[in-house]
Design a protein around this motif. Sequence first.
Motif, PDB file in Angstrom:
ATOM      1  N   ARG A 163       5.546   5.961 -23.726  1.00  0.00           N
ATOM      2  CA  ARG A 163       6.157   7.126 -24.350  1.00  0.00           C
ATOM      3  C   ARG A 163       5.119   8.022 -25.007  1.00  0.00           C
ATOM      4  N   GLY A 164       3.893   7.514 -25.135  1.00  0.00           N
ATOM      5  CA  GLY A 164       2.877   8.287 -25.819  1.00  0.00           C
ATOM      6  C   GLY A 164       2.151   9.295 -24.942  1.00  0.00           C
ATOM      7  N   ILE A 165       2.610   9.477 -23.688  1.00  0.00           N
ATOM      8  CA  ILE A 165       1.953  10.458 -22.818  1.00  0.00           C
ATOM      9  C   ILE A 165       2.186  11.849 -23.392  1.00  0.00           C
ATOM     10  N   GLU A 166       1.107  12.626 -23.484  1.00  0.00           N
ATOM     11  CA  GLU A 166       1.239  13.937 -24.104  1.00  0.00           C
ATOM     12  C   GLU A 166       2.028  14.892 -23.225  1.00  0.00           C
ATOM     13  N   GLU A 167       2.758  15.754 -23.893  1.00  0.00           N
ATOM     14  CA  GLU A 167       3.614  16.732 -23.209  1.00  0.00           C
ATOM     15  C   GLU A 167       2.803  17.543 -22.198  1.00  0.00           C
ATOM     16  N   SER A 168       1.580  17.957 -22.615  1.00  0.00           N
ATOM     17  CA  SER A 168       0.788  18.821 -21.734  1.00  0.00           C
ATOM     18  C   SER A 168       0.400  18.095 -20.447  1.00  0.00           C
ATOM     19  N   ILE A 169       0.170  16.778 -20.554  1.00  0.00           N
ATOM     20  CA  ILE A 169      -0.194  16.011 -19.359  1.00  0.00           C
ATOM     21  C   ILE A 169       1.003  15.887 -18.427  1.00  0.00           C
ATOM     22  N   ILE A 170       2.166  15.655 -19.013  1.00  0.00           N
ATOM     23  CA  ILE A 170       3.391  15.581 -18.204  1.00  0.00           C
ATOM     24  C   ILE A 170       3.594  16.902 -17.459  1.00  0.00           C
ATOM     25  N   GLU A 171       3.430  18.012 -18.197  1.00  0.00           N
ATOM     26  CA  GLU A 171       3.642  19.336 -17.601  1.00  0.00           C
ATOM     27  C   GLU A 171       2.623  19.609 -16.501  1.00  0.00           C
ATOM     28  N   THR A 172       1.362  19.246 -16.772  1.00  0.00           N
ATOM     29  CA  THR A 172       0.323  19.448 -15.759  1.00  0.00           C
ATOM     30  C   THR A 172       0.673  18.693 -14.488  1.00  0.00           C
ATOM     31  N   ALA A 173       1.031  17.394 -14.666  1.00  0.00           N
ATOM     32  CA  ALA A 173       1.372  16.576 -13.505  1.00  0.00           C
ATOM     33  C   ALA A 173       2.543  17.195 -12.758  1.00  0.00           C
ATOM     34  N   ARG A 174       3.502  17.744 -13.519  1.00  0.00           N
ATOM     35  CA  ARG A 174       4.680  18.317 -12.880  1.00  0.00           C
ATOM     36  C   ARG A 174       4.303  19.585 -12.121  1.00  0.00           C
ATOM     37  N   SER A 175       3.457  20.413 -12.753  1.00  0.00           N
ATOM     38  CA  SER A 175       3.150  21.675 -12.076  1.00  0.00           C
ATOM     39  C   SER A 175       2.265  21.465 -10.851  1.00  0.00           C
ATOM     40  N   TYR A 176       1.509  20.375 -10.828  1.00  0.00           N
ATOM     41  CA  TYR A 176       0.736  20.073  -9.618  1.00  0.00           C
ATOM     42  C   TYR A 176       1.555  19.257  -8.625  1.00  0.00           C
ATOM     43  N   ARG A 177       2.801  19.021  -8.947  1.00  0.00           N
ATOM     44  CA  ARG A 177       3.711  18.225  -8.115  1.00  0.00           C
ATOM     45  C   ARG A 177       3.104  16.885  -7.740  1.00  0.00           C
ATOM     46  N   ILE A 178       2.543  16.228  -8.741  1.00  0.00           N
ATOM     47  CA  ILE A 178       2.005  14.881  -8.512  1.00  0.00           C
ATOM     48  C   ILE A 178       3.169  13.967  -8.143  1.00  0.00           C
ATOM     49  N   ARG A 179       2.983  13.226  -7.050  1.00  0.00           N
ATOM     50  CA  ARG A 179       4.069  12.335  -6.635  1.00  0.00           C
ATOM     51  C   ARG A 179       4.243  11.204  -7.630  1.00  0.00           C
ATOM     52  N   PHE A 180       5.455  10.612  -7.666  1.00  0.00           N
ATOM     53  CA  PHE A 180       5.794   9.632  -8.687  1.00  0.00           C
ATOM     54  C   PHE A 180       4.866   8.423  -8.666  1.00  0.00           C
ATOM     55  N   ARG A 181       4.547   7.950  -7.427  1.00  0.00           N
ATOM     56  CA  ARG A 181       3.718   6.757  -7.310  1.00  0.00           C
ATOM     57  C   ARG A 181       2.350   6.980  -7.960  1.00  0.00           C
ATOM     58  N   LEU A 182       1.782   8.140  -7.641  1.00  0.00           N
ATOM     59  CA  LEU A 182       0.475   8.476  -8.180  1.00  0.00           C
ATOM     60  C   LEU A 182       0.556   8.643  -9.704  1.00  0.00           C
ATOM     61  N   TYR A 183       1.615   9.309 -10.148  1.00  0.00           N
ATOM     62  CA  TYR A 183       1.816   9.541 -11.571  1.00  0.00           C
ATOM     63  C   TYR A 183       1.942   8.210 -12.317  1.00  0.00           C
ATOM     64  N   PHE A 184       2.726   7.307 -11.699  1.00  0.00           N
ATOM     65  CA  PHE A 184       2.973   5.992 -12.273  1.00  0.00           C
ATOM     66  C   PHE A 184       1.665   5.222 -12.445  1.00  0.00           C
ATOM     67  N   LEU A 185       0.845   5.212 -11.360  1.00  0.00           N
ATOM     68  CA  LEU A 185      -0.360   4.381 -11.368  1.00  0.00           C
ATOM     69  C   LEU A 185      -1.521   5.045 -12.111  1.00  0.00           C
ATOM     70  N   ARG A 186      -1.623   6.389 -12.027  1.00  0.00           N
ATOM     71  CA  ARG A 186      -2.812   7.051 -12.538  1.00  0.00           C
ATOM     72  C   ARG A 186      -2.619   7.708 -13.896  1.00  0.00           C
ATOM     73  N   VAL A 187      -1.374   7.961 -14.267  1.00  0.00           N
ATOM     74  CA  VAL A 187      -1.127   8.586 -15.563  1.00  0.00           C
ATOM     75  C   VAL A 187      -0.432   7.624 -16.521  1.00  0.00           C
ATOM     76  N   ALA A 188       0.720   7.128 -16.087  1.00  0.00           N
ATOM     77  CA  ALA A 188       1.516   6.303 -16.998  1.00  0.00           C
ATOM     78  C   ALA A 188       0.806   4.996 -17.343  1.00  0.00           C
ATOM     79  N   LEU A 189       0.315   4.309 -16.304  1.00  0.00           N
ATOM     80  CA  LEU A 189      -0.289   2.996 -16.546  1.00  0.00           C
ATOM     81  C   LEU A 189      -1.520   3.074 -17.463  1.00  0.00           C
ATOM     82  N   PRO A 190      -2.492   3.981 -17.149  1.00  0.00           N
ATOM     83  CA  PRO A 190      -3.663   4.049 -18.057  1.00  0.00           C
ATOM     84  C   PRO A 190      -3.288   4.466 -19.476  1.00  0.00           C
TER      85      PRO A 190
END
Lengths: 273, 278
Positions: A163-190
């Motif tokens: 839950r501590g992922i910053e809003e700006s990172i979420i928005e960036t990932a969304r605007s680059y249309r990062i796929r869920f799998r990549l988002y899960f492994l490369r953003v959420a997990l780290p």
Amino acid sequence: MTLSVTLRRTGEARRAGSERSKLSRVAAQIGVIAGAIILWEVIARSGVLPASLLPPFSEVVVALVSLLGQASFWGDVGATLGGAMLGLVTSAVIAIPIGLLAGLSPFVERSTRILVDIGRSFPSIALLPVIILFYGTTLPTKLIVIVLACSFPLIVQTIYGARGIEESIIETARSYRIRFRLYFLRVALPTATPSIMTGLRLATTVAVLVAVGAEVIGGLPGIGQGLAQAQLDGASATAFAYFVVAGTLGFVVTRLAELLEARFLRWRPSDND
Amino acid sequence: MTDAHAPVTASARIGRVVTLLWLPVVLLIAVFWLTAGSTNIYFPPATTVVSTIVDGFADGELGAALGYSMTNFALGFFIAGIVGIAGGLFLGERPAIRGAFEPMLNFVRALPFVALVPIFIIALGISAAPKIALIALGCLWPVLLNTTDGVRAISPSILETSRSYRVGSALRLRRVTLMGALPQIFAGLRVALSVGIVMVVVSEMYGSTEGIGYYILFSAQRFAIAETWAGTFVLAAVGYLLNVVFVWIEHLTLGWYERRAPRVRGTRTARSAQKVLA
């Protein structure tokens, strides 16, 4: 120039002083431990407490030394440690994905909140009699109890981290249309990793604790059973030696988990607030 | 995440309750549906378990078992709370003594106190007193260590301010040290709560003729599985309720703390979260 010399001197003096105070602190620490051991010995010898409740320290040391030479003792240590570690790994495999999903999606988090709260306040060891009916006094019984006990704190810590992922990172990932799998492994997990590591460290302690508890009640092979059997046989010095071993095991395992946590998280900027 | 800032309308509130409850309700219905008419001795119909719980409370057996366990728990938890907070305040205020005791306390907190259950019960018998002692012993360390950490984490500027205003030591202990450490004390008490329940169950399963742990174990040994499940569910419900009540008390007591700036609170809770169970 005189100033710099003076400065250097006071620096050295301070360093020497701090070394001296460090030395006296270590001396005090050794003193406390020695005092506690002497107190233990005196109380045990005085007969204030039943000998089966608190055998003298010296007898516990003798019992411990003789335990260390027995193969069955090392079998017990292996059974406790092996069960705890296997249970820990299993619960990590189950709990971390659930926690990440719940941490990423407010819907999943709210839907599972009551179940997680019930699960983490439930003493899983109370299920032992039922599980023994299913699997007998075997390794799966121990594993189920450990996994139940470790998973919920781990889920909670993982949710907290994700839950501590910053809003700006979420928005960036969304605007680059990062796929869920990549988002899960490369953003959420780290992002969640520091909190997951904390959860794993806590779960390590819980795993050893629950393993010993299950062995004590369920008669499953391990340190807990060795201890209970020794006390039943009237060999309370041996029972205490087992207790000291269990404590050392808990201490070493927790320290190792702390070291791993620190080493694994070196990349992260220190958050010493 | 955003729902905290959105205006809370009636429909939004209903939606929140629904998302909170739908999964537990679905699971509950599934359990009732799947076990209906079950002849499997391990999984009796859920309706049977419910009626066993009702009967158990009606004839007083389950109520008596629960009463015995909760009395032991309350006494052990209370003793541990008093001794742990007092000891923690003492150690927290005296760095030299705290430093001297540090290695020993680090070892003691790693001890699995459930392993003391056979030692105590075989040495002292199956009465309530050894169990209360075991519960207190298990609960003591999280409270003591968290209180110590809580006192240590109080900002030096606060202590210096109280010193420069010559706040008396009794007043300072009560209003500055205790209050400053309170969030961390609650974190410790919450860990002690779960440790205490485990100690209750283990001590009763190991050697007892009373209590909810004994009820579960004894019914399982007689293959009275409906009663085993009944006892287990009652214990789960009580454990959950204790936690709910605890969080509610914490919220009432620490309302002033929770209303502080989120950043400060965040760092502090992150730290206390790491101390949980440690």
